[in-house]
Design an enzyme around this catalytic site. Structure first.
Site, PDB file in Angstrom:
ATOM      1  N   ASP A 122      48.814  39.276  25.578  1.00  7.93           N
ATOM      2  CA  ASP A 122      47.582  38.757  26.167  1.00  7.93           C
ATOM      3  C   ASP A 122      48.036  37.711  27.178  1.00  7.93           C
ATOM      4  O   ASP A 122      48.493  36.625  26.790  1.00  7.93           O
ATOM      5  CB  ASP A 122      46.684  38.131  25.093  1.00  7.93           C
ATOM      6  CG  ASP A 122      45.430  37.519  25.711  1.00  7.93           C
ATOM      7  OD1 ASP A 122      45.313  37.502  26.961  1.00  7.93           O
ATOM      8  OD2 ASP A 122      44.576  37.044  24.946  1.00  7.93           O
ATOM      9  N   TYR A 168      35.401  36.167  41.088  1.00  2.00           N
ATOM     10  CA  TYR A 168      36.583  37.054  41.129  1.00  2.00           C
ATOM     11  C   TYR A 168      37.307  36.866  42.461  1.00  2.00           C
ATOM     12  O   TYR A 168      38.527  36.694  42.496  1.00  2.00           O
ATOM     13  CB  TYR A 168      36.151  38.513  40.942  1.00  2.00           C
ATOM     14  CG  TYR A 168      37.246  39.506  41.250  1.00  2.00           C
ATOM     15  CD1 TYR A 168      38.238  39.788  40.322  1.00  2.00           C
ATOM     16  CD2 TYR A 168      37.298  40.167  42.484  1.00  2.00           C
ATOM     17  CE1 TYR A 168      39.262  40.689  40.605  1.00  2.00           C
ATOM     18  CE2 TYR A 168      38.312  41.064  42.779  1.00  2.00           C
ATOM     19  CZ  TYR A 168      39.281  41.319  41.843  1.00  2.00           C
ATOM     20  OH  TYR A 168      40.293  42.210  42.131  1.00  2.00           O
ATOM     21  N   LYS A 180      41.248  35.403  43.030  1.00  5.86           N
ATOM     22  CA  LYS A 180      42.314  36.077  43.777  1.00  5.86           C
ATOM     23  C   LYS A 180      42.811  35.171  44.912  1.00  5.86           C
ATOM     24  O   LYS A 180      44.000  35.190  45.261  1.00  5.86           O
ATOM     25  CB  LYS A 180      41.823  37.423  44.298  1.00  5.86           C
ATOM     26  CG  LYS A 180      41.559  38.431  43.174  1.00  5.86           C
ATOM     27  CD  LYS A 180      42.817  38.726  42.381  1.00  5.86           C
ATOM     28  CE  LYS A 180      42.650  39.809  41.331  1.00  5.86           C
ATOM     29  NZ  LYS A 180      43.919  40.122  40.638  1.00  5.86           N
ATOM     30  N   SER A 207      44.401  40.550  45.684  1.00  3.60           N
ATOM     31  CA  SER A 207      43.375  41.500  46.150  1.00  3.60           C
ATOM     32  C   SER A 207      42.976  41.139  47.569  1.00  3.60           C
ATOM     33  O   SER A 207      43.076  39.968  47.979  1.00  3.60           O
ATOM     34  CB  SER A 207      42.140  41.401  45.246  1.00  3.60           C
ATOM     35  OG  SER A 207      41.036  42.073  45.832  1.00  3.60           O
TER      36      SER A 207
HETATM   37  P1  ADP Z   1      43.636  47.821  38.366  1.00  4.08           P
HETATM   38  O1  ADP Z   1      42.818  48.820  39.120  1.00  4.08           O
HETATM   39  O2  ADP Z   1      43.626  46.452  38.981  1.00  4.08           O
HETATM   40  O3  ADP Z   1      45.012  48.297  38.061  1.00  4.08           O
HETATM   41  P2  ADP Z   1      42.950  48.287  35.552  1.00  4.08           P
HETATM   42  O4  ADP Z   1      41.753  47.808  34.804  1.00  4.08           O
HETATM   43  O5  ADP Z   1      43.208  49.752  35.671  1.00  4.08           O
HETATM   44  O6  ADP Z   1      42.849  47.579  36.981  1.00  4.08           O
HETATM   45  O7  ADP Z   1      44.283  47.633  34.942  1.00  4.08           O
HETATM   46  C1  ADP Z   1      44.339  46.342  34.466  1.00  4.08           C
HETATM   47  C2  ADP Z   1      45.253  46.334  33.245  1.00  4.08           C
HETATM   48  O8  ADP Z   1      45.356  44.976  32.800  1.00  4.08           O
HETATM   49  C3  ADP Z   1      44.683  47.164  32.077  1.00  4.08           C
HETATM   50  O9  ADP Z   1      45.687  48.024  31.556  1.00  4.08           O
HETATM   51  C4  ADP Z   1      44.279  46.101  31.054  1.00  4.08           C
HETATM   52  O10 ADP Z   1      44.422  46.525  29.700  1.00  4.08           O
HETATM   53  C5  ADP Z   1      45.249  44.973  31.399  1.00  4.08           C
HETATM   54  N1  ADP Z   1      44.753  43.656  30.939  1.00  4.08           N
HETATM   55  C6  ADP Z   1      43.511  43.156  31.069  1.00  4.08           C
HETATM   56  N2  ADP Z   1      43.430  41.944  30.484  1.00  4.08           N
HETATM   57  C7  ADP Z   1      44.667  41.673  29.985  1.00  4.08           C
HETATM   58  C8  ADP Z   1      45.223  40.587  29.262  1.00  4.08           C
HETATM   59  N3  ADP Z   1      44.493  39.514  28.924  1.00  4.08           N
HETATM   60  N4  ADP Z   1      46.533  40.652  28.915  1.00  4.08           N
HETATM   61  C9  ADP Z   1      47.275  41.735  29.231  1.00  4.08           C
HETATM   62  N5  ADP Z   1      46.813  42.794  29.903  1.00  4.08           N
HETATM   63  C10 ADP Z   1      45.517  42.773  30.273  1.00  4.08           C
END
Ligand code: ADP
Length: 246
Positions: free
Chosen positions: A57, A150, A154, A137
Site C-alpha cells: 500500500d 486529482y 499530479k 499526468s
Molecule cells: P492507470 O491507467 O493509471 O495505469 P490503473 O487503475 O489501471 O490506472 O492502475 C493503477 C494501479 O495502482 C492498480 O493496479 C491499483 O491496484 C494500484 N494501486 C492503487 N492504489 C494503490 C495503493 N494504495 N498501493 C499500491 N497500489 C495501488
C-alpha cells in the site's frame, strides 16, 4: 536489452501503465518487482513476464519499507524505482469532493512519493547512483474540469520531481516524470465525465495525434528515461500525450 541486469521496482504494476512498464522493463533485460495493493493482479502480471510480485500500500510508510526490504532480499539492490500507483476521484465540482476522498487521492498519488523517497533514497545515495521515475499526468499541465484535486495532485508530483532532481543530482540520482494523456481504460470515463461516443470524439479532438495513450506508449518513454541512454536527463516531466499540451 536497454535495461540489462537493472533491478527495478514498479508500483501499481498490477494493471494499466504499471503493467506495461513492468513488461517493457523485463523485455529489456531488467529484474522487476511488481508491487501493487492488488496482489493477485501483480502476481498474474509477474507470472507472465517472469518477474516477482509484492504486496504494497504505497500510502503506508511501513508497507513501503517492507516492499523495499523485499526487493533487496530478492534482487540485491535497487537501481530503478517507478512511482506509478495512483488513483482518481469521481469527477465532481471541487467544493463537493469529500475530505476523505481528497485525503485518499493525496495519500496515494503524493504522500507515496515521499514515502518511497524515505525508503529508497538512502540506499541510492550510499551507492552514488539510481533512477526514480514518477508517473504523473497531462492533468498536471492541462487540468480537466471536475477532476480538480486529482489535477492538483499530479501537479504536486511534477514539482516534487523537479525538487527531487535538483537535490539528488549531486548524489548521481536522476529523477524524471512522464505525463501520460488518458488511456482507453475504465479510468477514461472519469476523465470525460461519462463514456459516450460524443464525449470520446470531443476528447480525441483535443489530442492532435488523434488517439488515446496505450501502456506501450508510456512504457517506451519510461524505458528511455530509466536507461543509461538518458544519463544526462533529470528533472524532466515528459508529456506522452499526442500533442495535447502543446
Ligand atoms: P492507470 O491507467 O493509471 O495505469 P490503473 O487503475 O489501471 O490506472 O492502475 C493503477 C494501479 O495502482 C492498480 O493496479 C491499483 O491496484 C494500484 N494501486 C492503487 N492504489 C494503490 C495503493 N494504495 N498501493 C499500491 N497500489 C495501488
Amino acid at each position: 536489452m536497454r535495461l540489462k541486469d537493472k533491478r527495478a521496482i514498479v508500483t501499481g504494476a498490477g494493471s494499466g501503465f504499471g503493467a506495461g512498464i513492468a513488461r517493457k522493463f523485463a523485455a529489456e533485460g531488467a529484474l522487476v518487482l511488481l508491487a501493487d495493493i492488488n496482489h493477485e493482479a501483480a502476481e498474474a502480471q509477474a507470472r507472465e513476464i517472469g518477474g516477482r510480485a509484492a504486496h504494497v500500500d504505497v500510502s503506508d510508510g511501513g508497507s513501503m519499507a517492507r516492499m523495499v526490504a523485499e526487493a533487496r532480499a530478492a534482487m540485491g539492490e535497487i537501481d530503478i524505482l517507478v512511482n506509478n500507483a495512483g488513483v482518481t476521484h469521481m469527477p465532481a465540482p471541487m467544493e463537493e469532493i469529500e475530505e476523505a476522498e481528497f485525503d485518499r487521492v493525496f495519500a496515494v498519488n503524493c504522500k507515496s512519493v515521499y514515502l518511497a523517497a524515505r525508503a529508497v533514497v538512502p540506499l541510492m545515495k550510499a551507492r552514488g547512483s539510481g533512477v526514480i521515475l514518477n508517473i504523473a499526468s497531462t492533468a498536471a499541465v492541462s487540468p480537466r474540469p471536475n477532476l480538480n484535486w486529482y489535477n492538483a495532485s499530479k501537479g504536486w508530483m511534477t514539482t516534487a520531481t523537479r525538487a527531487m532532481a535538483i537535490e539528488l543530482a549531486p548524489h548521481g540520482i536522476r529523477v524524471n516524470a512522464v505525463n501520460p494523456v488518458a488511456g482507453d481504460t475504465p479510468l477514461l470515463a472519469s476523465f470525460m465525465g461519462e463514456d459516450t461516443p460524443e464525449r470520446r470524439a470531443q476528447f480525441l479532438a483535443t489530442i492532435p495525434l488523434g488517439r488515446f495513450s496505450t501502456p506501450e506508449d508510456i512504457a517506451g518513454a519510461a524505458c528511455y528515461l530509466c536507461s543509461d541512454e538518458a544519463g544526462l536527463v533529470t528533472g524532466v516531466c515528459m508529456e506522452v500525450d499526442g500533442g495535447r499540451c502543446i
